[in-house]
Design a protein around this motif. Structure first.
Motif: not given
Length: 235
Positions: A44, A47, A51, A59
Motif C-alpha cells: 500500500e 503504491k 504515484s 507488481k
C-alpha cells in the motif's frame, strides 16, 4: 531543495535506500522484514510512493528509487546520522545523601523505603527552590553512577523473564538516568530533607520538579507485563 514528506513515508524511503545499498535490490518482503510490518502494508505504501514519483514498483517486481526518491532518502539518512552524533551536556545540580552505601541495600521502589535522606542543592541553584516547600512530594531526576552498561534486555526482581529495558525501571539504560518520587519533609536553605529515598548515597541529581496529582495521576492505566504481579500495593 528536498521535498517534505510524511515521517511514515520517510521510513519507507530510507528502508528502500538502505536495502538497495546492502543487497543491490529491494523487494516487498525485504522492506516488510526491515520495518517489522506486513507485506500488504508495504504494498500500500509503495503504491502511494509510486504515484508521488518517489519509487518505481512493478507488481511482483522489485522496488527502485527515482531521482527524487533517492535525494530524499539520502537527506533523511544524513539528517539521522547527524542526530546520532548529537551530545547533550547535563549539569549536576547537587548531591543526594542517603543511608544506602551499596546498591544491593536499596529497596526495589521508593514506596517500600522508610529511609530519610537529604538533597543538597549547589548554592548557585538555591534561588530556584523558591516555593518548593509548598509541595508534599517531588520528583528527583538523577544519574545512575553505578550502572554497569546498556543492556537492551534485562530481568527484574518481579520476573524471571527478560524484558526490553524501556519496559522496566532497570538502571542499565542507554542513558542511565533515574526518576523517583520522594516525600518532601522540609527545606532548610539549600537542603531538602526527603523521605522514601531509593538512591545510592552520593548520587548526582539533575533536576527537581513538583509532584502534582491533578497533572500526574492517570485513569484507565495498563500495567503491561506487571499485570497480576505482586508488587506490594493494590492496583
Amino acid at each position: 531543495m528536498c521535498e517534505i514528506v510524511s515521517r511514515r513515508a520517510e521510513e519507507y524511503l530510507k528502508a528502500v535506500y538502505e536495502t538497495i545499498e546492502e543487497k543491490g535490490y529491494a523487494r516487498i518482503k525485504d522492506i516488510a522484514w526491515r520495518l517489522h510490518v506486513k507485506p500488504s502494508t508495504v504494498v500500500e505504501m509503495m503504491k502511494k510512493l509510486h504515484s508521488s514519483g518517489f519509487v518505481v514498483h512493478e507488481k511482483y517486481g522489485g522496488i527502485t528509487l527515482t531521482l527524487r526518491g533517492k535525494e530524499i532518502a539520502e537527506a533523511i539518512k544524513k539528517r539521522r546520522a547527524t542526530f546520532r552524533k548529537v551530545k547533550f551536556e547535563l549539569k549536576p545540580m547537587g548531591i543526594i545523601h542517603t543511608p544506602y552505601k551499596d546498591k544491593n541495600e536499596i529497596p526495589c521502589q521508593g514506596y517500600k523505603s522508610d529511609k530519610v535522606g537529604e538533597v543538597e542543592i549547589f548554592r548557585e541553584f538555591e534561588e530556584a527552590l523558591k516555593d518548593i516547600e509548598g509541595f508534599s512530594h517531588i520528583y528527583l531526576i538523577y544519574y545512575f553512577h553505578e550502572a554497569t552498561g546498556y543492556k537492551p534486555l534485562t530481568k527484574t526482581f518481579l520476573d524471571d523473564q527478560k524484558h526490553g529495558v524501556f519496559a522496566t525501571r532497570h538502571y542499565n539504560r542507554p542513558n542511565p538516568i533515574g526518576i523517583s518520587i520522594v516525600k518532601l519533609i522540609k527545606r532548610e536553605g539549600n537542603i531538602l530533607r526527603v523521605g522514601q529515598v531509593d538512591m545510592l548515597d552520593g548520587t548526582s541529581f539533575l533536576d527537581i520538579t513538583p509532584y502534582v496529582p491533578q497533572f500526574d495521576q492517570r485513569t484507565n492505566v495498563k500495567n503491561g507485563w506487571l499485570t497480576g504481579k505482586n508488587i506490594g500495593i493494590s492496583e
